[in-house]
Design a protein around this motif. Structure first.
Motif, short mmCIF file in Angstrom:
data_model
loop_
_atom_site.label_atom_id
_atom_site.label_comp_id
_atom_site.label_asym_id
_atom_site.label_seq_id
_atom_site.Cartn_x
_atom_site.Cartn_y
_atom_site.Cartn_z
N ILE A 108 12.85 0.79 -16.48
CA ILE A 108 13.37 -0.22 -15.58
C ILE A 108 14.30 -1.12 -16.40
N VAL A 109 15.50 -1.35 -15.89
CA VAL A 109 16.50 -2.16 -16.59
C VAL A 109 16.85 -3.36 -15.72
N ASP A 110 16.72 -4.56 -16.26
CA ASP A 110 17.04 -5.75 -15.45
C ASP A 110 18.52 -6.06 -15.51
N ARG A 111 18.90 -7.12 -14.83
CA ARG A 111 20.34 -7.46 -14.71
C ARG A 111 20.98 -7.79 -16.05
N HIS A 112 20.17 -8.13 -17.05
CA HIS A 112 20.69 -8.48 -18.37
C HIS A 112 20.69 -7.28 -19.32
N GLY A 113 20.27 -6.12 -18.81
CA GLY A 113 20.23 -4.93 -19.65
C GLY A 113 18.96 -4.76 -20.44
N GLN A 114 17.98 -5.62 -20.19
CA GLN A 114 16.69 -5.51 -20.88
C GLN A 114 15.92 -4.32 -20.32
N GLU A 115 15.49 -3.40 -21.19
CA GLU A 115 14.83 -2.16 -20.76
C GLU A 115 13.32 -2.25 -20.94
N THR A 116 12.59 -1.73 -19.95
CA THR A 116 11.14 -1.62 -20.05
C THR A 116 10.76 -0.18 -19.73
N VAL A 117 10.10 0.48 -20.69
CA VAL A 117 9.65 1.86 -20.46
C VAL A 117 8.37 1.81 -19.63
N VAL A 118 8.36 2.57 -18.54
CA VAL A 118 7.21 2.60 -17.64
C VAL A 118 6.13 3.50 -18.25
N ALA A 119 4.89 3.04 -18.22
CA ALA A 119 3.77 3.82 -18.76
C ALA A 119 3.65 5.15 -18.02
N PRO A 120 3.63 6.27 -18.75
CA PRO A 120 3.60 7.60 -18.10
C PRO A 120 2.40 7.82 -17.18
N GLU A 121 1.29 7.13 -17.45
CA GLU A 121 0.11 7.33 -16.61
C GLU A 121 0.24 6.70 -15.23
N THR A 122 1.31 5.92 -15.01
CA THR A 122 1.48 5.27 -13.71
C THR A 122 2.29 6.10 -12.72
N TYR A 123 2.75 7.26 -13.17
CA TYR A 123 3.51 8.14 -12.28
C TYR A 123 3.25 9.60 -12.64
N ARG A 124 3.65 10.49 -11.74
CA ARG A 124 3.51 11.92 -12.02
C ARG A 124 4.64 12.66 -11.30
N LEU A 125 4.84 13.90 -11.70
CA LEU A 125 5.82 14.76 -11.05
C LEU A 125 5.12 15.58 -9.97
N GLN A 126 5.62 15.50 -8.75
CA GLN A 126 5.14 16.38 -7.69
C GLN A 126 6.12 17.54 -7.60
N MET A 127 5.71 18.69 -8.11
CA MET A 127 6.62 19.84 -8.14
C MET A 127 6.82 20.41 -6.75
N ASP A 128 8.04 20.82 -6.49
CA ASP A 128 8.39 21.43 -5.21
C ASP A 128 9.68 22.19 -5.41
N SER A 129 9.79 23.37 -4.83
CA SER A 129 10.99 24.19 -5.04
C SER A 129 12.22 23.62 -4.34
N GLN A 130 12.00 22.75 -3.36
CA GLN A 130 13.12 22.16 -2.63
C GLN A 130 13.34 20.69 -2.97
N ARG A 131 12.28 19.87 -2.85
CA ARG A 131 12.41 18.43 -3.07
C ARG A 131 11.29 17.92 -3.98
N PRO A 132 11.39 18.14 -5.29
CA PRO A 132 10.40 17.56 -6.19
C PRO A 132 10.46 16.04 -6.12
N LYS A 133 9.35 15.40 -6.46
CA LYS A 133 9.29 13.94 -6.30
C LYS A 133 8.64 13.28 -7.50
N LEU A 134 9.09 12.07 -7.77
CA LEU A 134 8.43 11.16 -8.68
C LEU A 134 7.44 10.37 -7.83
N VAL A 135 6.15 10.47 -8.16
CA VAL A 135 5.10 9.88 -7.32
C VAL A 135 4.26 8.91 -8.14
N SER A 136 3.98 7.75 -7.55
CA SER A 136 3.13 6.77 -8.20
C SER A 136 1.68 7.25 -8.21
#
Length: 199
Positions: free
Chosen positions: A91-119
């Motif tokens: 996540i990057v704020d208006r000033h360019g400050q970056e925050t890396v999101v903890a990997p355990e807070t999201y996952r990849l939902q695999m799909d052959s047509q529309r894969p998704k980033l899921v909380s």
């Protein structure tokens, strides 16, 4: 929304010799591979055209995707398929400050047509006003030509041959997608309802 290809298809992954056979070019002559670079260019062009038309990444590589808002609070459709790995979410704020999101807070939902980033919780991380999310991921059927579905590989060869045989039209930007290629790729084209994944 902006999608950027962070790595390119290596030359070694492109089947130039098989493409020569497809074109029925003569062999056994000492041309020193003079045409190889030209044929590689047609393969890359047809590969890019098939990927653009289908929304499928044929050969695996890394991408960076920037967006200013999630379409849904708990999930976000990704712009291409198949996606095999979410490498990082920032996540990057208006000033360019970056925050890396903890990997355990999201996952990849695999799909052959529309894969998704899921909380994995209630919602994806909030994107501040005038800020953005940057998602890095790996997409593609695999690293080698043999990993691509046969019909999509054939479509790349057919379109590449069409470009090769109509070189003057290619330079003028006037070559349409041949009907036979369209038939091969139609079932891979993503149908987007109600603007899903538009951002």
């Amino acid at each position: 929304m902006m999608l950027v290809e962070q790595t390119t298809v290596p030359s070694a992954a492109l089947p130039v010799e098989e493409f020569k056979d497809h074109l029925r070019l003569g062999s056994g002559f000492s041309d020193g591979g003079v045409q190889d670079a030209v044929l590689e260019g047609y393969l890359r062009s047809s590969l890019a055209a098939i990927e653009a038309r289908t929304g499928k990444v044929l050969l695996a590589r890394s991408f960076g995707w920037t967006l200013t808002g999630w379409r849904e609070l708990g999930r976000q459709a990704l712009p291409v398929a198949p996606v095999t790995e979410i490498a990082e979410v920032k996540i990057v704020d208006r000033h360019g400050q970056e925050t890396v999101v903890a990997p355990e807070t999201y996952r990849l939902q695999m799909d052959s047509q529309r894969p998704k980033l899921v909380s994995t919780g209630r919602h994806l991380p909030l994107i501040p006003m005038h800020g953005q999310a940057e998602v890095s991921f790996v997409a593609g059927f695999g690293p080698g030509w043999a990993d691509i579905p046969a019909d999509l590989g054939q479509a790349v060869f057919l379109l590449g041959a069409h470009y090769y045989e109509n070189r003057s039209a290619v330079l003028a930007g006037e070559v349409p997608m041949p009907f036979g290629v369209s038939l091969l790729i139609d079932r891979y084209r993503t149908v987007r309802l109600f603007g899903e994944g538009a951002r």
